[in-house]
Design a protein around this motif. Structure first.
Motif, PDB file in Angstrom:
ATOM      1  N   PRO A 386      48.877  40.500  40.401  1.00 36.76           N
ATOM      2  CA  PRO A 386      50.049  41.297  40.022  1.00 36.76           C
ATOM      3  C   PRO A 386      49.804  42.086  38.740  1.00 36.76           C
ATOM      4  O   PRO A 386      49.139  41.612  37.816  1.00 36.76           O
ATOM      5  N   VAL A 387      50.337  43.307  38.698  1.00 35.34           N
ATOM      6  CA  VAL A 387      50.242  44.157  37.511  1.00 35.34           C
ATOM      7  C   VAL A 387      51.643  44.713  37.245  1.00 35.34           C
ATOM      8  O   VAL A 387      52.251  45.302  38.134  1.00 35.34           O
ATOM      9  N   ASN A 388      52.157  44.523  36.030  1.00 37.99           N
ATOM     10  CA  ASN A 388      53.479  45.037  35.682  1.00 37.99           C
ATOM     11  C   ASN A 388      53.319  46.173  34.683  1.00 37.99           C
ATOM     12  O   ASN A 388      52.927  45.962  33.533  1.00 37.99           O
ATOM     13  N   PHE A 389      53.614  47.386  35.129  1.00 38.47           N
ATOM     14  CA  PHE A 389      53.389  48.562  34.284  1.00 38.47           C
ATOM     15  C   PHE A 389      54.326  48.598  33.084  1.00 38.47           C
ATOM     16  O   PHE A 389      54.007  49.225  32.077  1.00 38.47           O
ATOM     17  N   SER A 390      55.474  47.944  33.179  1.00 43.47           N
ATOM     18  CA  SER A 390      56.404  47.984  32.056  1.00 43.47           C
ATOM     19  C   SER A 390      55.969  47.068  30.917  1.00 43.47           C
ATOM     20  O   SER A 390      56.492  47.170  29.811  1.00 43.47           O
ATOM     21  N   SER A 391      55.004  46.176  31.175  1.00 43.93           N
ATOM     22  CA  SER A 391      54.598  45.218  30.148  1.00 43.93           C
ATOM     23  C   SER A 391      53.230  45.523  29.552  1.00 43.93           C
ATOM     24  O   SER A 391      52.773  44.815  28.658  1.00 43.93           O
ATOM     25  N   ILE A 392      52.527  46.544  30.058  1.00 41.67           N
ATOM     26  CA  ILE A 392      51.196  46.883  29.542  1.00 41.67           C
ATOM     27  C   ILE A 392      51.296  48.130  28.673  1.00 41.67           C
ATOM     28  O   ILE A 392      51.807  49.161  29.135  1.00 41.67           O
ATOM     29  N   PRO A 393      50.831  48.076  27.440  1.00 40.00           N
ATOM     30  CA  PRO A 393      50.837  49.279  26.596  1.00 40.00           C
ATOM     31  C   PRO A 393      50.086  50.422  27.261  1.00 40.00           C
ATOM     32  O   PRO A 393      49.071  50.194  27.941  1.00 40.00           O
ATOM     33  N   ILE A 394      50.575  51.641  27.077  1.00 42.82           N
ATOM     34  CA  ILE A 394      49.997  52.803  27.745  1.00 42.82           C
ATOM     35  C   ILE A 394      48.505  52.939  27.446  1.00 42.82           C
ATOM     36  O   ILE A 394      47.710  53.271  28.325  1.00 42.82           O
ATOM     37  N   ASN A 395      48.115  52.651  26.200  1.00 42.55           N
ATOM     38  CA  ASN A 395      46.713  52.846  25.825  1.00 42.55           C
ATOM     39  C   ASN A 395      45.786  51.773  26.401  1.00 42.55           C
ATOM     40  O   ASN A 395      44.570  51.874  26.283  1.00 42.55           O
ATOM     41  N   LEU A 396      46.353  50.741  27.026  1.00 41.54           N
ATOM     42  CA  LEU A 396      45.516  49.675  27.583  1.00 41.54           C
ATOM     43  C   LEU A 396      45.517  49.649  29.110  1.00 41.54           C
ATOM     44  O   LEU A 396      44.790  48.862  29.719  1.00 41.54           O
ATOM     45  N   ILE A 397      46.338  50.487  29.737  1.00 43.14           N
ATOM     46  CA  ILE A 397      46.480  50.424  31.196  1.00 43.14           C
ATOM     47  C   ILE A 397      45.147  50.663  31.897  1.00 43.14           C
ATOM     48  O   ILE A 397      44.759  49.928  32.808  1.00 43.14           O
ATOM     49  N   GLU A 398      44.418  51.691  31.475  1.00 47.18           N
ATOM     50  CA  GLU A 398      43.173  52.028  32.166  1.00 47.18           C
ATOM     51  C   GLU A 398      42.145  50.909  32.054  1.00 47.18           C
ATOM     52  O   GLU A 398      41.500  50.539  33.041  1.00 47.18           O
ATOM     53  N   SER A 399      41.986  50.330  30.854  1.00 49.55           N
ATOM     54  CA  SER A 399      41.007  49.254  30.693  1.00 49.55           C
ATOM     55  C   SER A 399      41.432  47.995  31.433  1.00 49.55           C
ATOM     56  O   SER A 399      40.593  47.238  31.929  1.00 49.55           O
ATOM     57  N   GLU A 400      42.749  47.737  31.527  1.00 58.33           N
ATOM     58  CA  GLU A 400      43.221  46.562  32.259  1.00 58.33           C
ATOM     59  C   GLU A 400      43.011  46.734  33.758  1.00 58.33           C
ATOM     60  O   GLU A 400      42.591  45.817  34.455  1.00 58.33           O
ATOM     61  N   LEU A 401      43.318  47.913  34.280  1.00 55.81           N
ATOM     62  CA  LEU A 401      43.205  48.141  35.721  1.00 55.81           C
ATOM     63  C   LEU A 401      41.766  48.266  36.179  1.00 55.81           C
ATOM     64  O   LEU A 401      41.390  47.735  37.232  1.00 55.81           O
ATOM     65  N   PHE A 402      40.932  48.958  35.407  1.00 57.10           N
ATOM     66  CA  PHE A 402      39.599  49.312  35.877  1.00 57.10           C
ATOM     67  C   PHE A 402      38.470  48.635  35.106  1.00 57.10           C
ATOM     68  O   PHE A 402      37.303  48.782  35.485  1.00 57.10           O
ATOM     69  N   GLY A 403      38.791  47.898  34.030  1.00 57.69           N
ATOM     70  CA  GLY A 403      37.757  47.207  33.271  1.00 57.69           C
ATOM     71  C   GLY A 403      37.051  48.132  32.298  1.00 57.69           C
ATOM     72  O   GLY A 403      37.347  49.332  32.206  1.00 57.69           O
ATOM     73  N   TYR A 404      36.080  47.568  31.583  1.00 55.42           N
ATOM     74  CA  TYR A 404      35.342  48.384  30.618  1.00 55.42           C
ATOM     75  C   TYR A 404      33.960  47.795  30.384  1.00 55.42           C
ATOM     76  O   TYR A 404      33.693  46.623  30.664  1.00 55.42           O
ATOM     77  N   GLU A 405      33.068  48.642  29.895  1.00 54.06           N
ATOM     78  CA  GLU A 405      31.714  48.223  29.558  1.00 54.06           C
ATOM     79  C   GLU A 405      31.654  47.746  28.109  1.00 54.06           C
ATOM     80  O   GLU A 405      32.514  48.100  27.289  1.00 54.06           O
ATOM     81  N   GLU A 406      30.649  46.966  27.805  1.00 55.57           N
ATOM     82  CA  GLU A 406      30.475  46.468  26.439  1.00 55.57           C
ATOM     83  C   GLU A 406      30.331  47.635  25.465  1.00 55.57           C
ATOM     84  O   GLU A 406      29.622  48.606  25.727  1.00 55.57           O
ATOM     85  N   GLY A 407      31.061  47.555  24.341  1.00 54.44           N
ATOM     86  CA  GLY A 407      30.956  48.568  23.303  1.00 54.44           C
ATOM     87  C   GLY A 407      31.684  49.861  23.586  1.00 54.44           C
ATOM     88  O   GLY A 407      31.527  50.846  22.860  1.00 54.44           O
TER      89      GLY A 407
END
Length: 671
Positions: A386-407
């Motif tokens: 589950p992902v709740n868009f109202s609870s994730i800060p806008i600047n973190l949505i992309e990294s939460e949904l799609f992940g990120y590389e080190e650094g």
């Protein structure tokens, strides 16, 4: 090598096998899926190509081979993670085994029988086959689209996976065998144990156990030992020989008490710490239970320093893969016909893989329906994320949904992080409160939904994902599109299978059955029915209240009553929560009456329970009910209602019908 290419005849197979390769090699090399329909535009001088079958070497593939293509032919095996439904079939059940080609169809049958699932009668089916029996059950390895139309039940056990021998060969060709030994060890030893625990007694013969373990022995860093119930050693690997200082010839056939007297654990999933030649080892026992003489115990040895080194990673994986129990349709409490129809519709949707848009007011159980759909789908054994868009800060949505590389940014976890779409691979991702998504994130979501690939923040690699998407919102997305707050192209991508949850106002007959359920829970079973604790006036007030907070508000009210109730005394209307008796409904009715007028509300109420009415019929209703409205006045009312979006008028017999907006307005007031 710069690229690892996965090449197969079909796109689905290529993508699924690329996902497997990504899990093993994605950290070290770029992986790209290709099928025979694609332009093979990769550079053969810096690519290692994995072919899904030797039969693929013809035509343009043969020409690449002749030019010096660096390739490996994959050996493929049944993906045991999805065979549980197959194991439940009764003995001697006849099924169609469906695959894309004759060769792979017969290979699949042989592998299933070799696994011990040989008590089912398989009939091959593939495109172009001359004849086949008409059966009700079909088993397919990732090709449900090829199943004959008349088949009633389809068991999809997923695309056959690349086996450990091929993965080890790839690792050697890429110079990664030393780096990947631990990963291959953890992944495939655990899969073997899980397989042996899944399959019935037919699959637990010594030949299967021995061959599977010997296959992986040369690329594992963990020591393995398999013994019979009487302690006789049947299988070991090179890592164990390195610890003991013995070769396999010196320990196979001997008793474990003579070779390793330090080991005392004999119970399933029990562990102990032992010291062997100054090596401190963590030993775990995995019992293989059954009735054959080859039943016994597999021991896995891990060095203490390796455990400490991977402690953080293990904790993260354990948290992520914890088994969860999801709601099912049986968990939905109701007795109304409206809910029965809604659940029937949701069950129909669950049988597909299409995107579902759930709309409804807050507190109407949108996530409950999403989980129930997941539990009733073919992905039930996969994750529900589950992902709740109202609870994730806008600047973190992309990294939460799609992940990120080190650094990739300040604060990023060392080693990077998988996104929620990757976590949901093979299962369902639930995007709640999608109406709160920013326009920027909507654009990215649209690309992922269209391409079924994600790109981590800070990466250039596209990672294929196989997910079913369910979204939910309490907003009117059509209005949000008109306001410019929601992308129209994303809305049409999401609104494939629409489902609207019902408010308590629309399912009045469920109020008491839900109230009884909640009051019983919050009173620890002391109160079975609200009639035990409420007088008639209070019960009537509960029924007449509009419940703007829906089921969640009703649950809160029952918790309140369970707390204040004293045994032997019934509560009155004045004992109910203040918001129920405060007259909010009266003021709301009055406001709507003032704004719209009684004539408009009368018109909407008449249309609510019909499939369409003409002006003449409405005029007759008005006359019979002594409503002072002429046919001309009714025409003016209809024109006004249509301008407000409450109704839609048609020529001919259909007449005027109520729109969804009109239903919403009339449901807010009692006429």
């Amino acid at each position: 090598m710069e690229k690892l290419i996965m090449l197969s005849p079909g796109r689905t197979t290529s993508i699924n096998l690329s996902v497997q390769l990504e899990e093993v090699f994605g950290k070290y090399i770029k992986i790209e899926p290709y099928c025979l329909e694609d332009d093979l535009d990769f550079n053969i001088t810096n690519s290692l190509v994995v072919l899904s079958s030797p039969r693929i070497i013809k035509g343009k593939i043969k020409s690449l081979v002749d030019r010096g293509l660096n390739y490996i032919i994959a050996q493929r095996v049944i993906n045991h993670r999805y065979i549980s439904e197959l194991l439940d079939l009764p003995k001697a059940t006849e099924v169609l085994l469906v695959n894309d080609r004759a060769e792979t169809t017969y290979q699949t049958i042989e592998q299933l029988e070799a696994l011990g699932i040989n008590y089912i009668k398989y009939h091959p089916y593939y495109p172009g086959i001359d004849s086949y029996p008409r059966l009700n059950i079909a088993v397919t390895v990732g090709e449900p689209n090829l199943v004959p139309y008349a088949v009633k039940k389809v068991i999809n056990i997923g695309t056959r996976q690349i086996d450990i021998i091929t993965l080890a060969d790839i690792a050697r060709r890429l110079g990664l065998i030393d780096k990947l030994a631990d990963k291959l060890s953890s992944q495939y030893v655990n899969e073997i144990i899980e397989l042996l625990n899944q399959i019935n007694d037919y699959a637990k013969g010594l030949k299967i156990v021995s061959s599977r373990l010997n296959t992986i022995a040369n690329c594992l860093s963990k020591a393995i030992l398999y013994i019979k119930n009487d302690g006789t050693i049947l299988v070991s690997n090179q890592e164990l020989h390195n610890i003991l200082g013995y070769s396999s010839e010196n320990i196979i056939g001997k008793n474990i008490n003579d070779i390793l007297p330090q080991i005392t654990v004999r119970n399933h999933n029990k562990s102990e710490i032992v010291t062997i030649h100054n090596n401190t080892l963590f030993v775990t026992a995995k019992v293989i239970e059954g009735q054959n003489s080859e039943d016994g115990i597999i021991y896995i040895f891990e060095k203490s320093e390796e455990i400490e080194k991977n402690e953080h990673k293990i904790r993260r994986m354990t948290t992520r893969k914890a088994v969860k129990s999801y709601y099912t349709f049986d968990d939905i409490i109701y007795e109304s016909k409206e809910m029965e129809k809604l659940i029937e519709k949701a069950r129909t949707f669950a049988a597909t893989d299409s995107t579902i848009l759930i709309e409804g007011e807050s507190g109407t159980g949108k996530e409950l329906f999403a989980q129930a759909i997941h539990s009733d789908s073919r992905r039930a054994n996969g994750p529900f994320v589950p992902v709740n868009f109202s609870s994730i800060p806008i600047n973190l949505i992309e990294s939460e949904l799609f992940g990120y590389e080190e650094g990739s940014f300040t604060g990023a976890i060392r080693g990077g992080k998988r996104g929620l779409f990757e976590e949901a691979h093979g299962g369902t991702i639930f995007l709640d409160e999608i109406g709160d998504a920013s326009l920027e994130s909507q654009c990215t979501l649209l690309r992922v939904i269209q391409e079924r690939q994600v790109r981590r923040v800070g990466s250039i690699k596209e990672i294929p994902v196989d997910v079913r998407i369910i979204v939910a919102t309490n907003k009117n997305l059509v209005e949000e599109v008109n306001k410019g707050n929601f992308r129209s192209d994303l809305y049409y991508r999401l609104n494939i299978l629409p489902l609207r949850t019902l408010s308590l106002r629309e399912r009045k007959s469920d109020i008491f059955v839900l109230a009884n359920h909640f009051i019983k829970n919050y009173s620890n079973g002391q109160i079975i029915n609200i009639e035990q604790i409420l007088d008639n006036e209070a019960i009537k007030a509960l029924y007449e209240y509009d419940w703007p907070g829906n089921i969640r508000q009703l649950e809160n009210a029952m918790e309140y009553l369970a707390v204040i109730w004293q045994n032997g005394k019934k509560l009155s209307k004045n004992d109910l929560p203040e918001y129920i008796i405060s007259g909010s409904n009266v003021s709301k009715n009055t406001l709507l009456l003032d704004i719209l007028g009684k004539d408009m509300l009368w018109l909407l109420s008449k249309l609510k329970n019909s499939d369409g009415l003409g002006r003449r019929y409405l005029a007759e209703f008005a006359k019979n009910e002594n409503i002072p409205l002429t046919e001309g006045q009714i025409r003016n009312l209809i024109n006004k209602a249509e301008s407000l979006g409450f109704v839609k008028s048609y020529t001919g017999r259909q007449g005027t019908i109520l729109t969804e907006k009109g239903y919403a307005v009339i449901s807010l007031i009692k006429i």
